[in-house]
Design a protein around this motif. Structure first.
Motif, mmCIF file in Angstrom:
data_model
loop_
_atom_site.group_PDB
_atom_site.id
_atom_site.type_symbol
_atom_site.label_atom_id
_atom_site.label_comp_id
_atom_site.label_asym_id
_atom_site.label_seq_id
_atom_site.Cartn_x
_atom_site.Cartn_y
_atom_site.Cartn_z
ATOM 1 N N SER A 1 -5.682 3.864 -3.689
ATOM 2 C CA SER A 1 -5.260 3.086 -2.571
ATOM 3 C C SER A 1 -6.058 2.383 -2.028
ATOM 4 O O SER A 1 -5.895 1.124 -1.327
ATOM 5 C CB SER A 1 -4.374 4.117 -1.429
ATOM 6 O OG SER A 1 -5.251 4.791 -0.950
ATOM 7 N N SER B 1 4.941 8.220 2.565
ATOM 8 C CA SER B 1 3.707 7.775 2.134
ATOM 9 C C SER B 1 2.980 7.011 3.487
ATOM 10 O O SER B 1 2.114 7.030 3.446
ATOM 11 C CB SER B 1 4.233 6.341 1.155
ATOM 12 O OG SER B 1 4.461 7.184 -0.030
ATOM 13 N N SER C 1 -5.884 -1.695 -1.410
ATOM 14 C CA SER C 1 -6.006 -2.309 0.026
ATOM 15 C C SER C 1 -7.172 -3.222 0.313
ATOM 16 O O SER C 1 -7.011 -4.007 1.124
ATOM 17 C CB SER C 1 -6.023 -1.230 0.956
ATOM 18 O OG SER C 1 -7.010 -0.494 1.057
ATOM 19 N N THR D 1 2.121 1.737 -3.238
ATOM 20 C CA THR D 1 1.003 2.204 -4.162
ATOM 21 C C THR D 1 0.872 3.694 -4.042
ATOM 22 O O THR D 1 0.645 4.430 -5.101
ATOM 23 C CB THR D 1 -0.198 1.195 -3.896
ATOM 24 O OG1 THR D 1 -0.031 -0.033 -4.043
ATOM 25 C CG2 THR D 1 -1.349 1.934 -4.863
ATOM 26 N N VAL D 2 0.913 4.214 -2.740
ATOM 27 C CA VAL D 2 0.438 5.531 -2.605
ATOM 28 C C VAL D 2 1.693 6.271 -3.106
ATOM 29 O O VAL D 2 1.529 7.372 -3.751
ATOM 30 C CB VAL D 2 0.578 5.643 -1.132
ATOM 31 C CG1 VAL D 2 0.474 7.309 -0.661
ATOM 32 C CG2 VAL D 2 -0.911 5.063 -0.680
ATOM 33 N N ILE E 1 0.724 -1.333 0.023
ATOM 34 C CA ILE E 1 0.096 0.108 -0.047
ATOM 35 C C ILE E 1 0.850 1.382 -0.047
ATOM 36 O O ILE E 1 0.622 2.349 -0.651
ATOM 37 C CB ILE E 1 -1.108 0.045 1.164
ATOM 38 C CG1 ILE E 1 -2.087 -1.208 0.951
ATOM 39 C CG2 ILE E 1 -1.551 1.417 1.451
ATOM 40 C CD1 ILE E 1 -2.855 -1.513 2.415
ATOM 41 N N ILE F 1 -0.485 7.517 5.217
ATOM 42 C CA ILE F 1 -1.375 6.368 5.466
ATOM 43 C C ILE F 1 -1.727 6.372 6.817
ATOM 44 O O ILE F 1 -2.927 6.167 7.350
ATOM 45 C CB ILE F 1 -0.871 4.996 4.914
ATOM 46 C CG1 ILE F 1 -0.606 4.934 3.780
ATOM 47 C CG2 ILE F 1 -1.386 3.979 5.720
ATOM 48 C CD1 ILE F 1 0.419 3.779 3.183
ATOM 49 N N TYR G 1 -9.719 9.684 4.101
ATOM 50 C CA TYR G 1 -8.770 9.329 3.452
ATOM 51 C C TYR G 1 -8.256 10.343 2.545
ATOM 52 O O TYR G 1 -6.772 10.592 2.428
ATOM 53 C CB TYR G 1 -9.150 8.042 2.380
ATOM 54 C CG TYR G 1 -9.407 6.950 3.038
ATOM 55 C CD1 TYR G 1 -8.609 6.361 4.120
ATOM 56 C CD2 TYR G 1 -10.416 5.980 2.364
ATOM 57 C CE1 TYR G 1 -8.868 5.097 4.602
ATOM 58 C CE2 TYR G 1 -10.578 4.808 3.157
ATOM 59 C CZ TYR G 1 -10.135 4.202 4.146
ATOM 60 O OH TYR G 1 -10.115 2.948 4.667
#
Length: 135
Positions: free
Chosen positions: A120, A53, A124, A35-36, A32, A57, A98
């Motif tokens: 994301s 990142s 996820s 990905t971010v 994740i 998160i 988010y």
């Protein structure tokens, strides 16, 4: 300070959870974060680190917990359930948390944060269902 909290929480989680669940969770967190990082770099056009990142998160997760606690505090004394329009409101609250977390953590605008949050969240969710079947 935030890295100390992250390391301590990971140690506590590793002690509490089974080894298989800990490995799956760490792998999912890394994917994740990657990905971010990738989506944020392609959308915002600037370079972000894995630490940034993970911080974004963390902010998103903390704001989501705030949204959950707020929703449940409103529902605590009532007989209402979360379905229909209420379910949509919960989804909007989670998505807003988010977006706000990625906006604060990465310093991106609303549009870029929305794209990062959407991608994301999809990744996820897929990882959660895969990890759930493995564990």
């Amino acid at each position: 300070m935030q890295y100390i909290i992250l390391v301590v929480s990971l140690i506590i989680f590793a002690i509490w959870a089974p080894v298989k669940v800990t490995i799956i969770t760490l792998f999912g967190t890394f994917v994740i974060a990657a990905t971010v990082k990738t989506v944020a770099q392609s959308v915002a056009g600037t370079s972000f680190s894995y630490g940034e990142s993970l911080r974004a998160i963390g902010y998103s997760f903390a704001l989501m917990l705030l949204a959950i606690f707020t929703i449940f505090s409103f529902l605590l004394g009532s007989s209402a359930n979360i379905s229909g329009v209420g379910g949509l409101m919960v989804f909007v609250a989670f998505f807003a948390s988010y977006v706000l977390g990625f906006s604060i953590g990465l310093g991106t605008n609303f549009g870029a944060s929305s794209i990062i949050a959407f991608v994301s969240t999809v990744i996820s969710s897929i990882l959660f269902y895969i990890g759930k079947s493995l564990a």
